[in-house]
Design an enzyme around this catalytic site. Structure first.
Site, PDB file in Angstrom:
ATOM      1  N   CYS A 111       0.805  -1.228   0.000  1.00 32.45           N
ATOM      2  CA  CYS A 111       0.000   0.000   0.000  1.00 32.45           C
ATOM      3  C   CYS A 111       0.836   1.274   0.000  1.00 32.45           C
ATOM      4  O   CYS A 111       0.319   2.354  -0.273  1.00 32.45           O
ATOM      5  CB  CYS A 111      -0.956   0.006   1.186  1.00 32.45           C
ATOM      6  SG  CYS A 111      -2.062  -1.420   1.223  1.00 32.45           S
ATOM      7  N   HIS A 255      -2.852   7.076   2.758  1.00 29.73           N
ATOM      8  CA  HIS A 255      -3.384   5.794   2.304  1.00 29.73           C
ATOM      9  C   HIS A 255      -4.772   5.612   2.894  1.00 29.73           C
ATOM     10  O   HIS A 255      -4.997   5.859   4.080  1.00 29.73           O
ATOM     11  CB  HIS A 255      -2.460   4.656   2.736  1.00 29.73           C
ATOM     12  CG  HIS A 255      -3.044   3.297   2.521  1.00 29.73           C
ATOM     13  ND1 HIS A 255      -3.659   2.932   1.340  1.00 29.73           N
ATOM     14  CD2 HIS A 255      -3.110   2.208   3.338  1.00 29.73           C
ATOM     15  CE1 HIS A 255      -4.077   1.690   1.429  1.00 29.73           C
ATOM     16  NE2 HIS A 255      -3.759   1.234   2.638  1.00 29.73           N
ATOM     17  N   ASN A 285     -10.302   0.299   0.538  1.00 31.07           N
ATOM     18  CA  ASN A 285      -8.840   0.219   0.521  1.00 31.07           C
ATOM     19  C   ASN A 285      -8.404  -0.398  -0.803  1.00 31.07           C
ATOM     20  O   ASN A 285      -8.601  -1.587  -1.041  1.00 31.07           O
ATOM     21  CB  ASN A 285      -8.362  -0.640   1.702  1.00 31.07           C
ATOM     22  CG  ASN A 285      -6.850  -0.785   1.752  1.00 31.07           C
ATOM     23  OD1 ASN A 285      -6.135  -0.454   0.805  1.00 31.07           O
ATOM     24  ND2 ASN A 285      -6.356  -1.306   2.861  1.00 31.07           N
TER      25      ASN A 285
END
Length: 328
Positions: A111, A255, A285
């Site tokens: 990520c 993020h 996500n």
């Protein structure tokens, strides 16, 4: 030396998966998901290839930049969900967009991938005088590796892609990248199952013998503990290199993992949530694609403008983290 982001682009699949859709196969409900994660819906790629999503995002970034693809000197693709072990997703995208003079490679920092790749792009531009433009594209289909029997993690993930075209510039730029491999076993997907007779000392095999191949495992509590410390740390370590303060930042683009992580990080930094770009409510996500998806949306809506000082801060499996503070 800094970089200038010439253009951004993004692409998400048409298929929308709402919180209510999960009630068909796990014990959960919309309120439980929203209050704990901030997510209302996410996109699912189905069998839409990752390289295709990345290509569409890249083409939009190229259009926004107004450049000729043949002038791109490097294509960096970030993904943990590539369609092939080889060739790289970047090589396929390079061909599809007509970047015939570019080199290409994939970068896996989970990520944190977009932050790592953008910093890598800057370093290539700094050391390769003949290189004019770099394309960074982040493309992920986490739904393919999600364990849909795990109600704690399956609700989190979505699919999508986003891209930027960058060139060298004298604009402000600073970065910090980090990793803590001791936490590698709290967020992972296994691609190899060792034979039982082979004795290998490993946190993964010893602690998780029941884990299936190609399914994402997440220890939510440990990831949360890491993330709420890593987000402020990534910004502070990058910013202190050039003496930038949090008050000077116009927008923080973190993020997009969980709204509670973002809110806790904002509180630790002493920064209002009004200065954070948040898109996880409708994308979930999307791993390395989450920061550039949020950036593209903020740019196209007029929220982020040329001259703004932005902080891109990420964390992910590895455990990795990274921060970039730059002028947009």
């Amino acid at each position: 030396m800094g970089i200038n982001i010439l253009g951004t682009g993004s692409y998400v699949p048409d298929q929308t998966f709402t919180n209510d859709d999960f009630t068909r196969f796990v014990e959960t409900n919309d309120e439980w998901i929203r209050t704990r994660t901030g997510i209302c819906e996410r996109r699912m790629a189905g069998w839409e290839p990752v390289w295709y999503m990345g290509t569409q995002a890249a083409l939009k970034a190229i259009e926004a930049s107004g450049i000729d693809p043949s002038e791109i000197g490097l294509v960096i693709s970030t993904t943990v969900t590539g369609d092939f072990l080889t060739p790289s997703t970047a090589s396929i995208i390079q061909d599809k967009i007509g970047a015939k003079n570019a080199s290409a490679f994939d970068l896996n920092a989970a990520c944190s991938g977009f932050v790592y790749a953008l910093d890598t792009a800057r370093r290539f531009l700094e050391t390769e005088p003949s290189m004019k433009y770099v394309l960074v594209t982040a493309n992920e289909a986490l739904s393919r590796f999600t364990d849909f029997t795990d109600r704690g993690s399956c609700i989190l993930f979505g699919d999508g892609a986003a891209a930027v075209i960058v060139e060298r510039s004298d604009k402000m730029f600073t970065s910090h990248l980090g990793s803590d491999g001791s936490g590698a076993n709290v967020l992972f997907a296994r691609s190899l199952m060792p034979a039982p007779e082979v004795a290998v000392e490993s946190d993964f095999e010893d602690n998780f013998p029941e884990m299936s191949l190609n399914k994402l495992y997440q220890n939510g509590k440990e990831v949360y503990k890491f993330a709420v410390a890593a987000l402020p740390k990534a910004f502070e370590l990058a910013a202190e290199k050039i003496g930038v303060t949090k008050e000077e930042i116009d927008w923080f683009i973190p993020h997009q993992a969980n709204i509670r992580i973002i809110e806790t990080a904002a509180k630790k930094l002493g920064v209002s949530m009004d200065k954070f770009v948040v898109t996880l409510d409708h994308y979930g996500n999307t791993s390395s694609a989450s920061i550039p998806l949020a950036l593209d949306e903020a740019v196209r809506s007029g929220k982020v403008k040329k001259g703004d000082k932005i902080a891109l801060i990420g964390f992910g499996a590895g455990l990795t983290y990274g921060g970039i503070v730059m002028e947009y």
